[in-house]
Design a protein around this motif. Sequence first.
Motif, PDB file in Angstrom:
ATOM      1  N   CYS A 100       0.834  -1.217   0.000  1.00 20.10           N
ATOM      2  CA  CYS A 100       0.000   0.000   0.000  1.00 20.10           C
ATOM      3  C   CYS A 100       0.863   1.259   0.000  1.00 20.10           C
ATOM      4  O   CYS A 100       0.553   2.228  -0.697  1.00 20.10           O
ATOM      5  CB  CYS A 100      -0.940  -0.002   1.197  1.00 20.10           C
ATOM      6  SG  CYS A 100      -2.234  -1.238   1.091  1.00 20.10           S
ATOM      7  N   TRP A 101       1.929   1.244   0.762  1.00 18.48           N
ATOM      8  CA  TRP A 101       2.821   2.409   0.807  1.00 18.48           C
ATOM      9  C   TRP A 101       3.448   2.650  -0.560  1.00 18.48           C
ATOM     10  O   TRP A 101       3.512   3.786  -1.023  1.00 18.48           O
ATOM     11  CB  TRP A 101       3.912   2.182   1.849  1.00 18.48           C
ATOM     12  CG  TRP A 101       4.922   3.284   1.870  1.00 18.48           C
ATOM     13  CD1 TRP A 101       4.768   4.540   2.387  1.00 18.48           C
ATOM     14  CD2 TRP A 101       6.243   3.245   1.336  1.00 18.48           C
ATOM     15  NE1 TRP A 101       5.916   5.270   2.213  1.00 18.48           N
ATOM     16  CE2 TRP A 101       6.840   4.488   1.571  1.00 18.48           C
ATOM     17  CE3 TRP A 101       6.979   2.258   0.692  1.00 18.48           C
ATOM     18  CZ2 TRP A 101       8.123   4.787   1.170  1.00 18.48           C
ATOM     19  CZ3 TRP A 101       8.264   2.540   0.293  1.00 18.48           C
ATOM     20  CH2 TRP A 101       8.830   3.800   0.535  1.00 18.48           C
ATOM     21  N   PHE A 102       3.871   1.589  -1.230  1.00 21.23           N
ATOM     22  CA  PHE A 102       4.472   1.737  -2.550  1.00 21.23           C
ATOM     23  C   PHE A 102       3.462   2.245  -3.555  1.00 21.23           C
ATOM     24  O   PHE A 102       3.787   3.062  -4.411  1.00 21.23           O
ATOM     25  CB  PHE A 102       5.068   0.409  -3.017  1.00 21.23           C
ATOM     26  CG  PHE A 102       5.683   0.488  -4.372  1.00 21.23           C
ATOM     27  CD1 PHE A 102       6.838   1.241  -4.583  1.00 21.23           C
ATOM     28  CD2 PHE A 102       5.126  -0.175  -5.446  1.00 21.23           C
ATOM     29  CE1 PHE A 102       7.415   1.314  -5.833  1.00 21.23           C
ATOM     30  CE2 PHE A 102       5.692  -0.100  -6.703  1.00 21.23           C
ATOM     31  CZ  PHE A 102       6.837   0.643  -6.888  1.00 21.23           C
ATOM     32  N   LYS A 103       2.226   1.777  -3.462  1.00 21.91           N
ATOM     33  CA  LYS A 103       1.185   2.211  -4.402  1.00 21.91           C
ATOM     34  C   LYS A 103       0.841   3.677  -4.181  1.00 21.91           C
ATOM     35  O   LYS A 103       0.602   4.417  -5.136  1.00 21.91           O
ATOM     36  CB  LYS A 103      -0.055   1.337  -4.227  1.00 21.91           C
ATOM     37  CG  LYS A 103      -1.179   1.676  -5.144  1.00 21.91           C
ATOM     38  CD  LYS A 103      -0.806   1.442  -6.572  1.00 21.91           C
ATOM     39  CE  LYS A 103      -1.976   1.793  -7.476  1.00 21.91           C
ATOM     40  NZ  LYS A 103      -1.618   1.843  -8.852  1.00 21.91           N
ATOM     41  N   CYS A 104       0.797   4.123  -2.933  1.00 21.78           N
ATOM     42  CA  CYS A 104       0.412   5.502  -2.633  1.00 21.78           C
ATOM     43  C   CYS A 104       1.574   6.473  -2.724  1.00 21.78           C
ATOM     44  O   CYS A 104       1.364   7.679  -2.761  1.00 21.78           O
ATOM     45  CB  CYS A 104      -0.218   5.581  -1.250  1.00 21.78           C
ATOM     46  SG  CYS A 104      -1.805   4.758  -1.185  1.00 21.78           S
ATOM     47  N   LYS A 105       2.789   5.980  -2.765  1.00 21.46           N
ATOM     48  CA  LYS A 105       3.963   6.858  -2.806  1.00 21.46           C
ATOM     49  C   LYS A 105       3.975   7.793  -4.004  1.00 21.46           C
ATOM     50  O   LYS A 105       4.208   8.988  -3.850  1.00 21.46           O
ATOM     51  CB  LYS A 105       5.234   6.000  -2.775  1.00 21.46           C
ATOM     52  CG  LYS A 105       6.493   6.798  -2.540  1.00 21.46           C
ATOM     53  CD  LYS A 105       7.678   5.879  -2.333  1.00 21.46           C
ATOM     54  CE  LYS A 105       8.382   5.738  -3.639  1.00 21.46           C
ATOM     55  NZ  LYS A 105       9.629   5.009  -3.562  1.00 21.46           N
ATOM     56  N   PRO A 106       3.649   7.357  -5.227  1.00 26.43           N
ATOM     57  CA  PRO A 106       3.647   8.290  -6.356  1.00 26.43           C
ATOM     58  C   PRO A 106       2.535   9.320  -6.303  1.00 26.43           C
ATOM     59  O   PRO A 106       2.590  10.324  -6.985  1.00 26.43           O
ATOM     60  CB  PRO A 106       3.453   7.387  -7.587  1.00 26.43           C
ATOM     61  CG  PRO A 106       3.794   6.024  -7.131  1.00 26.43           C
ATOM     62  CD  PRO A 106       3.519   5.981  -5.677  1.00 26.43           C
ATOM     63  N   CYS A 107       1.504   9.090  -5.472  1.00 20.44           N
ATOM     64  CA  CYS A 107       0.383  10.025  -5.386  1.00 20.44           C
ATOM     65  C   CYS A 107       0.755  11.341  -4.735  1.00 20.44           C
ATOM     66  O   CYS A 107       0.062  12.325  -4.883  1.00 20.44           O
ATOM     67  CB  CYS A 107      -0.774   9.387  -4.610  1.00 20.44           C
ATOM     68  SG  CYS A 107      -1.437   7.931  -5.402  1.00 20.44           S
ATOM     69  N   LYS A 108       1.836  11.359  -3.986  1.00 16.62           N
ATOM     70  CA  LYS A 108       2.205  12.568  -3.238  1.00 16.62           C
ATOM     71  C   LYS A 108       2.777  13.629  -4.134  1.00 16.62           C
ATOM     72  O   LYS A 108       3.299  13.516  -5.122  1.00 16.62           O
ATOM     73  CB  LYS A 108       3.212  12.223  -2.143  1.00 16.62           C
ATOM     74  CG  LYS A 108       2.578  11.391  -1.071  1.00 16.62           C
ATOM     75  CD  LYS A 108       3.594  11.064  -0.015  1.00 16.62           C
ATOM     76  CE  LYS A 108       2.942  10.202   1.056  1.00 16.62           C
ATOM     77  NZ  LYS A 108       3.865   9.856   2.099  1.00 16.62           N
TER      78      LYS A 108
END
Length: 108
Positions: A100-108
Amino acid sequence: EMYRRIIFIGILPLVSNNCSTKASFGCLLSIFSVIYFSENKPYRVEFTNTIAHIAQIAILITFYAALTIETRTMTNFGLHGLHLGLFLVFVNLIVLILACWFKCKPCK
């Protein structure tokens, strides 16, 4: 990946009627799987390889826990069913949290 899943899901249950044998064989297959993912890094994205490697270690720990339950050696380690269950939940949640952290990392 497909062959690994076929072996773990389709062949492992047919190895023996004895649960300890199945858990031992699962531990052995998990060790080979950890080595394969560690050495070959089959995915293009490096973090995906890292998550896959951690997931294989989690599978190994799960099979080892099944072996300790079946052979009743949990008490030798000072573990009770609840402690082992909470530990396994924690180990498996690590993989989910990292993904989940890897998936949401580019969203920032």
